[in-house]
Write a protein that holds these residues in place. Structure first.
Motif, mmCIF file in Angstrom:
data_model
loop_
_atom_site.group_PDB
_atom_site.id
_atom_site.type_symbol
_atom_site.label_atom_id
_atom_site.label_comp_id
_atom_site.label_asym_id
_atom_site.label_seq_id
_atom_site.Cartn_x
_atom_site.Cartn_y
_atom_site.Cartn_z
ATOM 1 N N ALA A 509 0.326 -17.766 5.199
ATOM 2 C CA ALA A 509 -1.072 -17.550 5.577
ATOM 3 C C ALA A 509 -1.686 -16.408 4.769
ATOM 4 N N ILE A 510 -0.902 -15.364 4.524
ATOM 5 C CA ILE A 510 -1.392 -14.237 3.716
ATOM 6 C C ILE A 510 -1.593 -14.682 2.265
ATOM 7 N N ALA A 511 -0.629 -15.437 1.738
ATOM 8 C CA ALA A 511 -0.769 -15.943 0.369
ATOM 9 C C ALA A 511 -2.006 -16.826 0.237
ATOM 10 N N ARG A 512 -2.259 -17.641 1.250
ATOM 11 C CA ARG A 512 -3.435 -18.529 1.232
ATOM 12 C C ARG A 512 -4.733 -17.719 1.228
ATOM 13 N N ALA A 513 -4.739 -16.618 1.984
ATOM 14 C CA ALA A 513 -5.932 -15.768 2.001
ATOM 15 C C ALA A 513 -6.170 -15.134 0.634
ATOM 16 N N PHE A 514 -5.102 -14.674 -0.025
ATOM 17 C CA PHE A 514 -5.250 -14.023 -1.327
ATOM 18 C C PHE A 514 -5.505 -15.034 -2.445
ATOM 19 N N ALA A 515 -5.239 -16.327 -2.190
ATOM 20 C CA ALA A 515 -5.526 -17.350 -3.186
ATOM 21 C C ALA A 515 -7.012 -17.393 -3.525
ATOM 22 N N ALA A 516 -7.853 -17.006 -2.568
ATOM 23 C CA ALA A 516 -9.300 -17.017 -2.786
ATOM 24 C C ALA A 516 -9.784 -15.795 -3.561
ATOM 25 N N GLU A 517 -8.863 -14.868 -3.853
ATOM 26 C CA GLU A 517 -9.211 -13.609 -4.519
ATOM 27 C C GLU A 517 -10.377 -12.927 -3.808
ATOM 28 N N PRO A 518 -10.179 -12.579 -2.537
ATOM 29 C CA PRO A 518 -11.278 -12.022 -1.734
ATOM 30 C C PRO A 518 -11.569 -10.561 -2.067
ATOM 31 N N ASP A 519 -12.725 -10.119 -1.615
ATOM 32 C CA ASP A 519 -13.058 -8.698 -1.645
ATOM 33 C C ASP A 519 -12.645 -8.023 -0.339
ATOM 34 N N LEU A 520 -12.560 -8.828 0.728
ATOM 35 C CA LEU A 520 -12.295 -8.284 2.058
ATOM 36 C C LEU A 520 -11.290 -9.160 2.785
ATOM 37 N N LEU A 521 -10.265 -8.543 3.370
ATOM 38 C CA LEU A 521 -9.244 -9.254 4.133
ATOM 39 C C LEU A 521 -9.290 -8.775 5.581
ATOM 40 N N LEU A 522 -9.368 -9.734 6.518
ATOM 41 C CA LEU A 522 -9.422 -9.423 7.940
ATOM 42 C C LEU A 522 -8.117 -9.886 8.588
ATOM 43 N N CYS A 523 -7.364 -8.978 9.192
ATOM 44 C CA CYS A 523 -6.060 -9.285 9.798
ATOM 45 C C CYS A 523 -6.140 -9.060 11.300
ATOM 46 N N ASP A 524 -5.968 -10.137 12.067
ATOM 47 C CA ASP A 524 -6.120 -10.064 13.521
ATOM 48 C C ASP A 524 -4.760 -10.205 14.216
ATOM 49 N N GLU A 525 -4.143 -9.097 14.581
ATOM 50 C CA GLU A 525 -2.863 -9.087 15.313
ATOM 51 C C GLU A 525 -1.820 -9.948 14.607
ATOM 52 N N ILE A 526 -1.670 -9.790 13.302
ATOM 53 C CA ILE A 526 -0.832 -10.715 12.540
ATOM 54 C C ILE A 526 0.661 -10.442 12.707
ATOM 55 N N THR A 527 1.065 -9.324 13.304
ATOM 56 C CA THR A 527 2.495 -9.034 13.461
ATOM 57 C C THR A 527 2.940 -9.062 14.919
ATOM 58 N N THR A 528 2.070 -9.480 15.837
ATOM 59 C CA THR A 528 2.358 -9.385 17.266
ATOM 60 C C THR A 528 3.645 -10.100 17.670
ATOM 61 N N ALA A 529 3.846 -11.319 17.170
ATOM 62 C CA ALA A 529 4.988 -12.121 17.616
ATOM 63 C C ALA A 529 6.181 -12.046 16.665
ATOM 64 N N LEU A 530 6.158 -11.121 15.693
ATOM 65 C CA LEU A 530 7.228 -11.034 14.708
ATOM 66 C C LEU A 530 8.271 -10.011 15.124
ATOM 67 N N ASP A 531 9.533 -10.277 14.773
ATOM 68 C CA ASP A 531 10.552 -9.272 15.038
ATOM 69 C C ASP A 531 10.363 -8.102 14.079
ATOM 70 N N VAL A 532 11.021 -6.976 14.369
ATOM 71 C CA VAL A 532 10.701 -5.732 13.672
ATOM 72 C C VAL A 532 10.995 -5.798 12.179
ATOM 73 N N SER A 533 12.033 -6.525 11.775
ATOM 74 C CA SER A 533 12.357 -6.593 10.358
ATOM 75 C C SER A 533 11.320 -7.406 9.588
ATOM 76 N N VAL A 534 10.939 -8.573 10.127
ATOM 77 C CA VAL A 534 9.909 -9.397 9.480
ATOM 78 C C VAL A 534 8.574 -8.662 9.509
ATOM 79 N N GLN A 535 8.292 -7.962 10.610
ATOM 80 C CA GLN A 535 7.063 -7.179 10.705
ATOM 81 C C GLN A 535 6.991 -6.143 9.591
ATOM 82 N N ALA A 536 8.100 -5.455 9.327
ATOM 83 C CA ALA A 536 8.120 -4.450 8.264
ATOM 84 C C ALA A 536 7.809 -5.081 6.912
ATOM 85 N N THR A 537 8.340 -6.280 6.671
ATOM 86 C CA THR A 537 8.074 -6.982 5.420
ATOM 87 C C THR A 537 6.605 -7.353 5.292
ATOM 88 N N VAL A 538 6.018 -7.891 6.376
ATOM 89 C CA VAL A 538 4.615 -8.311 6.354
ATOM 90 C C VAL A 538 3.687 -7.105 6.168
#
Length: 621
Positions: A509-538
């Motif tokens: 989903a993050i890669a898809r957002a950056f595919a548009a080469e945006p000026d502004l990125l809006l992230c809404d609770e994107i790590t809520t359901a991730l475990d701590v290791s994956v969260q750190a990566t994201v």
């Protein structure tokens, strides 16, 4: 530990196959839970936590089979029994609160009727006594005005209220054992703290045992006396929560703790390298050895046993950690030097609801304002964190900027890479394609934005073709480059979203957002359901991509420690208003507003917590 209430001995659960039994997802797990005990189960996604939790009430998921071992509740065997033979136990002696509490509630039945259904099944109370008991249960879980709540449907309650209603229904059968699967996921820090205090009080009042699965180690430190850590279907460490979470002996436990963002250690936490093995491809030696920085040749050839260590801890490691001091390895954020403003929000008002009929003609009443006079700016390459309790207006601000929600008043101005200053029209439908490209949003649940019928290549090709006009011959190479930027291999292009883990889907989903080469990125609770290791990566991905590609980002989260780790500045919202805004270090270390201090005080961190003791003190709102 008190006398055993429930025991699991040599439990093995694997995939069902026509001939023999398939790979194991739970391998030789033994646990004992006494009356009044509290046990936490931690580990990454796919470690077998939820499968084990269900097995503790005699449930084996479809497609799996119990290969060996048993589970007993007060000497009564649970595995291998027919569901109808265990109906008196499930919801009675054993109750479950699933990760999504709404799943346990019927959307077409009022809350009171659902609790009444549980009481009729598991008690001998008459109708009047049941009504009184429903009110008592709703009051016990600190829901306001129980009589009103009992008449409401689940969709008429907030997330925290739905969670408490599910707890009230689980308590209707007066269970001896309460099983909870990620009970605080999605809750803001103050509601989470009060909910945990509530559970501690209920456990003490009823001498009720609790088993809690969570990827949040702070939650387990607060709620549980003991913690068991699982990796690739097996127990790797188990012991007293205070000892295990402050002085782990297994490298995997230490790595999990090191992946946890904390207010005490500014900067991004370290992620665990590599990924857990699949049940069909387990290493011959220690399962964690391929990811362990201190593994020796012996670790790759010999499988360690779960052995007793000092302080009542058991761990499965040939070379347990000798240095008891936990070193928090964090990456300090780079110096931020951008000066160009990419977004200006001025006097923003957003309201939900409309006046109808006579009220509208007479101009009586007004829509419910959820965002009131919010103003801030954002520089190119900067990450602004928005924090606050549920209902504070965080996500509504993102929706207004994205054009999903039309503002009632105020201005939103975008400055493009070329320097063009463009006031944004309110609704998305009025925005030209070029403006839609400039602002991209990543949602809490990646499944809501990823079409399950499309391959990852097609998902990434859509914005490349729509916004970048990339020729068909170059699509695969461009899509592969996007995956590489979010640390996924090219062979993922031919997979579907359902074949990826939650963390992998979020990276797509993050890669898809950056595919548009945006000026502004809006992230809404994107790590809520991730475990701590994956969260750190994201978190690291979002920060690096925003800084390197000079994209302004707004990061919404209820977790202040997460926001502290990634954000350059933080804005604190309460009841739709900004009560404090400033550099991340200033807001977290020298807060000026009392509300900010309340939020900071509710953050749970294992390093500073003691095992649950004393009566409940939190207040639920």
């Amino acid at each position: 530990m008190s006398a055993p209430l429930l025991e699991a001995r040599g439990l093995r659960i694997g995939y069902a196959q026509r001939v023999g039994t398939g790979p194991r997802v739970i391998d030789d797990v033994s646990l004992s839970i006494g009356r009044g005990d509290s046990l936490g189960i931690a580990g990454e996604s796919g470690s077998g936590k939820s499968t084990l939790l269900l097995a503790l009430m005699g449930v084996v998921r479809k497609g799996l089979v119990a290969q060996a071992g048993d589970v007993t509740l007060e000497t009564r065997a649970l595995l291998g029994q027919r569901d109808e033979d265990l109906l008196d136990l499930r919801g009675g002696r054993i109750a479950l609160i699933p990760q999504n509490a709404a799943v346990s509630l019927t959307p077409t039945l009022r809350i009171g009727a659902q609790i009444d259904e549980a009481l009729r099944r598991h008690s001998q109370l008459e109708a009047l006594a049941r009504r009184q008991r429903i009110a008592e249960l709703l009051e016990r879980v600190q829901l306001p005005d129980p009589a009103v709540i009992a008449r409401r449907f689940p969709h008429e309650l907030s997330g925290g209220q739905v969670q408490r209603a599910a707890i009230a229904m689980a308590l209707a059968g007066d269970p001896a054992l309460l099983l909870m699967d990620e009970p605080t996921t999605g809750l803001d820090v103050t509601t989470q703290l009060a909910l945990l205090d509530l559970m501690i009080g209920l456990r003490q009042d009823r001498n009720m045992a609790i088993v809690c699965v969570s990827h949040d180690l702070g939650v387990l430190a607060k709620l549980c006396d003991r913690v068991a850590v699982m990796y690739a279907g097996a127990l790797v460490e188990e012991g007293p929560a205070e000892r295990l979470l402050s002085q782990p002996t297994h490298p995997y436990t230490a790595a999990l703790l090191n992946s946890l963002p904390t207010l005490r250690h500014p900067g991004l936490p370290g992620a665990i390298s590599g990924t857990p093995p699949l049940p069909s491809d387990l290493p011959s030696g220690c399962r964690f050895a391929p990811r362990c920085a201190t593994a020796t040749p012996e670790c790759h050839s010999a499988r360690p046993l779960l052995l007793a260590r000092t302080g009542g801890v058991f761990s499965a490691c040939i070379h347990p950690i000798a240095d008891r001091k936990m070193l928090k390895a964090t990456a300090k954020p780079p110096a931020f030097a951008e000066t160009q403003t990419v977004l200006q929000v001025g006097g923003l008002f957003v309201a939900y609801g409309r006046r109808h009929g006579l009220a509208r003609l007479l101009r009586l009443g007004r829509p419910n304002e959820v965002v009131t006079d919010v103003s801030f700016d954002l520089r190119r390459g900067e990450i602004l964190g928005l924090v606050g309790e549920s209902g504070s207006g965080k996500s509504t601000i993102l929706r207004a900027i994205a054009g999903i929600q039309k503002p009632a008043a105020g201005t939103i101005v975008l400055t493009t890479r070329e320097g063009a200053v463009t006031p944004l029209p309110g609704p998305m439908g009025e925005r030209p394609l070029e403006l839609l490209q400039r602002i991209q949003m990543v949602f809490q649940n990646p499944d809501s934005s990823l079409n399950p019928r499309h391959t990852i290549l097609k998902l990434l090709a859509q914005p490349l073709q729509l916004y970048g006009r990339v020729p068909a011959a170059e699509l695969r190479n461009r899509a592969a480059a996007l995956l590489d930027a979010v640390q996924l291999r090219e062979n993922f292009l031919d997979r579907y979203a359902s074949q990826l883990s939650g963390g992998e889907r979020q990276r797509v989903a993050i890669a898809r957002a950056f595919a548009a080469e945006p000026d502004l990125l809006l992230c809404d609770e994107i790590t809520t359901a991730l475990d701590v290791s994956v969260q750190a990566t994201v978190l690291r991905l979002v920060r690096d991509l925003a800084h390197e590609r000079h994209v302004g980002a707004i990061f919404v989260s209820h977790d202040l420690a997460v926001v502290r780790a990634i954000a350059d500045r933080i804005a604190v919202l309460r009841n739709g208003k900004v009560v404090e805004i400033g550099k991340a270090a200033d807001v977290c270390e020298r807060p000026e507003d009392p509300y900010t201090r309340t939020l900071l005080g509710a953050v749970l961190e294992p390093e500073v917590l003691q095992p649950a003791e004393g009566a409940a003190t939190g207040q639920l709102r």
